[in-house]
Design a protein around this motif. Structure first.
Motif, PDB file in Angstrom:
ATOM      1  N   ILE A 111      -1.960  -8.176  -3.440  1.00 48.97           N
ATOM      2  CA  ILE A 111      -1.856  -7.597  -4.783  1.00 48.97           C
ATOM      3  C   ILE A 111      -2.637  -6.294  -4.887  1.00 48.97           C
ATOM      4  O   ILE A 111      -2.147  -5.290  -5.429  1.00 48.97           O
ATOM      5  N   LEU A 112      -3.854  -6.271  -4.363  1.00 50.70           N
ATOM      6  CA  LEU A 112      -4.717  -5.100  -4.492  1.00 50.70           C
ATOM      7  C   LEU A 112      -4.254  -3.937  -3.617  1.00 50.70           C
ATOM      8  O   LEU A 112      -4.626  -2.782  -3.876  1.00 50.70           O
ATOM      9  N   ALA A 113      -3.454  -4.225  -2.602  1.00 45.35           N
ATOM     10  CA  ALA A 113      -2.989  -3.162  -1.705  1.00 45.35           C
ATOM     11  C   ALA A 113      -2.211  -2.097  -2.462  1.00 45.35           C
ATOM     12  O   ALA A 113      -2.357  -0.896  -2.186  1.00 45.35           O
ATOM     13  N   PHE A 114      -1.386  -2.501  -3.427  1.00 50.67           N
ATOM     14  CA  PHE A 114      -0.598  -1.530  -4.198  1.00 50.67           C
ATOM     15  C   PHE A 114      -1.516  -0.577  -4.955  1.00 50.67           C
ATOM     16  O   PHE A 114      -1.304   0.649  -4.946  1.00 50.67           O
ATOM     17  N   LEU A 115      -2.544  -1.116  -5.607  1.00 49.70           N
ATOM     18  CA  LEU A 115      -3.465  -0.283  -6.387  1.00 49.70           C
ATOM     19  C   LEU A 115      -4.262   0.653  -5.484  1.00 49.70           C
ATOM     20  O   LEU A 115      -4.487   1.822  -5.837  1.00 49.70           O
ATOM     21  N   LEU A 116      -4.692   0.160  -4.332  1.00 50.92           N
ATOM     22  CA  LEU A 116      -5.404   1.021  -3.389  1.00 50.92           C
ATOM     23  C   LEU A 116      -4.523   2.191  -2.946  1.00 50.92           C
ATOM     24  O   LEU A 116      -4.974   3.342  -2.899  1.00 50.92           O
ATOM     25  N   GLY A 117      -3.276   1.899  -2.618  1.00 49.82           N
ATOM     26  CA  GLY A 117      -2.359   2.945  -2.181  1.00 49.82           C
ATOM     27  C   GLY A 117      -2.098   3.968  -3.275  1.00 49.82           C
ATOM     28  O   GLY A 117      -2.097   5.179  -3.027  1.00 49.82           O
ATOM     29  N   PHE A 118      -1.900   3.487  -4.504  1.00 46.86           N
ATOM     30  CA  PHE A 118      -1.611   4.385  -5.622  1.00 46.86           C
ATOM     31  C   PHE A 118      -2.789   5.312  -5.919  1.00 46.86           C
ATOM     32  O   PHE A 118      -2.623   6.531  -6.033  1.00 46.86           O
ATOM     33  N   PHE A 166       0.845  -1.193   0.000  1.00 49.97           N
ATOM     34  CA  PHE A 166       0.000   0.000   0.000  1.00 49.97           C
ATOM     35  C   PHE A 166       0.884   1.249   0.000  1.00 49.97           C
ATOM     36  O   PHE A 166       0.640   2.204  -0.754  1.00 49.97           O
ATOM     37  N   GLY A 167       1.907   1.255   0.839  1.00 52.50           N
ATOM     38  CA  GLY A 167       2.821   2.391   0.899  1.00 52.50           C
ATOM     39  C   GLY A 167       3.592   2.589  -0.390  1.00 52.50           C
ATOM     40  O   GLY A 167       3.796   3.717  -0.842  1.00 52.50           O
ATOM     41  N   LEU A 168       4.035   1.487  -1.007  1.00 54.62           N
ATOM     42  CA  LEU A 168       4.741   1.599  -2.283  1.00 54.62           C
ATOM     43  C   LEU A 168       3.856   2.214  -3.355  1.00 54.62           C
ATOM     44  O   LEU A 168       4.298   3.038  -4.159  1.00 54.62           O
ATOM     45  N   GLY A 169       2.578   1.812  -3.353  1.00 55.60           N
ATOM     46  CA  GLY A 169       1.639   2.409  -4.298  1.00 55.60           C
ATOM     47  C   GLY A 169       1.507   3.904  -4.088  1.00 55.60           C
ATOM     48  O   GLY A 169       1.465   4.688  -5.046  1.00 55.60           O
ATOM     49  N   ALA A 170       1.450   4.317  -2.818  1.00 55.14           N
ATOM     50  CA  ALA A 170       1.344   5.739  -2.501  1.00 55.14           C
ATOM     51  C   ALA A 170       2.602   6.496  -2.906  1.00 55.14           C
ATOM     52  O   ALA A 170       2.530   7.636  -3.381  1.00 55.14           O
ATOM     53  N   ILE A 171       3.755   5.865  -2.735  1.00 52.15           N
ATOM     54  CA  ILE A 171       5.020   6.503  -3.127  1.00 52.15           C
ATOM     55  C   ILE A 171       5.071   6.711  -4.639  1.00 52.15           C
ATOM     56  O   ILE A 171       5.438   7.786  -5.129  1.00 52.15           O
ATOM     57  N   VAL A 172       4.680   5.683  -5.386  1.00 54.89           N
ATOM     58  CA  VAL A 172       4.637   5.810  -6.850  1.00 54.89           C
ATOM     59  C   VAL A 172       3.668   6.917  -7.250  1.00 54.89           C
ATOM     60  O   VAL A 172       3.934   7.686  -8.182  1.00 54.89           O
ATOM     61  N   ALA A 173       2.547   7.017  -6.541  1.00 54.02           N
ATOM     62  CA  ALA A 173       1.570   8.070  -6.827  1.00 54.02           C
ATOM     63  C   ALA A 173       2.198   9.450  -6.625  1.00 54.02           C
ATOM     64  O   ALA A 173       2.021  10.353  -7.452  1.00 54.02           O
ATOM     65  N   GLY A 174       2.933   9.622  -5.527  1.00 55.58           N
ATOM     66  CA  GLY A 174       3.554  10.910  -5.257  1.00 55.58           C
ATOM     67  C   GLY A 174       4.556  11.300  -6.311  1.00 55.58           C
ATOM     68  O   GLY A 174       4.588  12.443  -6.780  1.00 55.58           O
ATOM     69  N   VAL A 175       5.370  10.338  -6.730  1.00 57.55           N
ATOM     70  CA  VAL A 175       6.391  10.621  -7.749  1.00 57.55           C
ATOM     71  C   VAL A 175       5.750  10.925  -9.092  1.00 57.55           C
ATOM     72  O   VAL A 175       6.114  11.885  -9.785  1.00 57.55           O
ATOM     73  N   SER A 176       4.767  10.119  -9.488  1.00 55.71           N
ATOM     74  CA  SER A 176       4.142  10.310 -10.800  1.00 55.71           C
ATOM     75  C   SER A 176       3.298  11.572 -10.835  1.00 55.71           C
ATOM     76  O   SER A 176       3.283  12.294 -11.840  1.00 55.71           O
TER      77      SER A 176
END
Length: 398
Positions: free
Chosen positions: A308-315, A258-268
């Motif tokens: 698997i879905l945690a990444f998408l939720l975070g992003f 979830f956190g990795l998804g959020a990090i990718v969101a911040g960068v993108s």
């Protein structure tokens, strides 16, 4: 942008996120895994905390709009530290949960909902409108790094070290955050032409929301995916605990992704947001994607799917939050931003109380799969509301 004040702001924000990670991620898992507390008790505790905060937070708005925001950032960190330290002296229990943990959880939750509108107003004072999106993107990324890494480490360590040791480390980091904030160059903006009482400011804040109801509705609807994610933080520990062979490492992995998804969101978001021409369509696309991910939680109910879905939720949650916060800072003035932010947090808390109530009621008669369905329904309603606003007048606010 990477000047001295941004460095101090980013690091102090990361340090403050440590408390958020422990109180909002690790403590619910501790309550579920170590104290044998059932779903209903978790829902009751979370509901009580959110209801109290729902009643308190609107009164914070006038303070934000009538105070030096730099000093206020320092004061709320000192207050959090004192409450946590005081909480360590209690030895009683409520619902078979130590008071120390409950006070820590409440203090962390209170700090979070007060810090968000204060930080938003502080950033608006420090930067120009053209910088809002990039600042919010970078802060979202580093905020998630700090909160999730800390939460994950705490989940893994909480079975080996005492809650008192974690709390004391947390307090020390807040002290360092205070030092960094004090070093940020800051000039107090002119907020009001005449001195107003807290009651007058609160009343005028309600008038702002009423006269700018379309703008407030826009950011309120944009906050509902976050409400759903908060629901998942309550839902995930209880659900994962029911899966065969699931343990604290499983929950830690879910939170990491979830956190990795959020990090990718911040960068993108930092690189792409300025290129978005039609923000209405962009936010509708994000909300639609978020609703689909929530629906997948209904269809696939197992620990692998949760991971698997945690990444998408975070992003998706973080990208939507960046867009919403930037809109909030753009649509409302320095004189309004604190009260609007406080009312927004109160709205979010009210939605969380309703959501927790639904989870508590339906958990007695429905499966984990159906509980995920409740969260999906909320996300779809949020999407439908945004589509209505888009067709009505959203184009005016791009």
């Amino acid at each position: 942008m990477f000047e001295r004040k941004f460095f101090y702001l980013a690091i102090s924000n990361a340090l403050a996120s440590v408390g958020t990670g422990v109180s909002m991620i690790a403590l619910p898992w501790l309550i579920v895994s170590q104290y044998g507390v059932g779903d209903n008790t978790i829902y009751l505790l979370a509901g009580i905390v959110n209801l109290v905060l729902f009643l308190i937070v609107p009164f914070v708005g006038p303070i934000i709009d009538n105070s030096n925001r730099k000093y206020l950032m320092i004061i709320i960190r000192i207050s959090f530290s004192l409450v946590v330290l005081l909480g360590l002296t209690f030895n009683g229990e409520i619902f078979n949960v130590p008071l120390t943990i409950l006070i820590y959880y409440f203090a962390g939750s209170l700090f979070y909902v007060v810090n968000i509108p204060t930080r938003t107003a502080f950033i608006k004072d420090l930067y120009r409108p053209s910088e809002y999106s990039r600042i919010n993107s970078f802060l979202e990324a580093e905020n998630q790094i700090a909160a999730v890494v800390t939460g994950v480490v705490a989940i893994l360590l909480i079975e080996r070290v005492s809650i008192s040791q974690l709390a004391l480390i947390n307090v020390l980091l807040y002290m360092l955050a205070i030092v960094l904030i004090s070093l940020i160059p800051y000039t107090t903006p002119h907020l009001h032409s005449e001195k107003q009482s807290g009651v007058q400011l609160l009343s005028s804040g309600l008038e702002i929301v009423r006269y700018k109801s379309d703008q407030f509705a826009l950011i309120a609807v944009g906050s509902l995916p976050y409400v759903v994610v908060i629901g998942f933080t309550i839902f995930h520990p209880a659900a994962i605990a029911t899966f065969e062979n699931a343990n604290s490492q499983t929950y830690a992995l879910v939170e990491t992704l979830f956190g990795l998804g959020a990090i990718v969101a911040g960068v993108s978001a930092a690189t792409l947001t300025d290129r978005i021409v039609d923000r209405a369509k962009f936010q509708l696309f994000l909300m639609s994607s978020f609703a689909l991910v929530c629906f997948a939680h209904v269809v696939f109910v197992n620990s692998f799917a949760f991971i698997i879905l945690a990444f998408l939720l975070g992003f998706l949650n973080s990208t939507i939050r960046i867009v919403r916060t930037t809109q909030q800072m753009t649509l409302f003035s320095q004189n309004e931003i604190g009260r609007v932010g406080a009312f927004l947090q109160s709205w979010i808390l009210g939605c969380r109380v309703l959501l927790i109530g639904c989870l508590a009621i339906f958990s007695k008669i429905l499966s984990v799969q159906h509980l995920a369905g409740i969260l999906t329904m909320v996300s779809v309603l949020a999407l439908a509301s945004l589509m209505y606003l888009n067709n009505k007048n959203y184009g005016e606010y791009q």
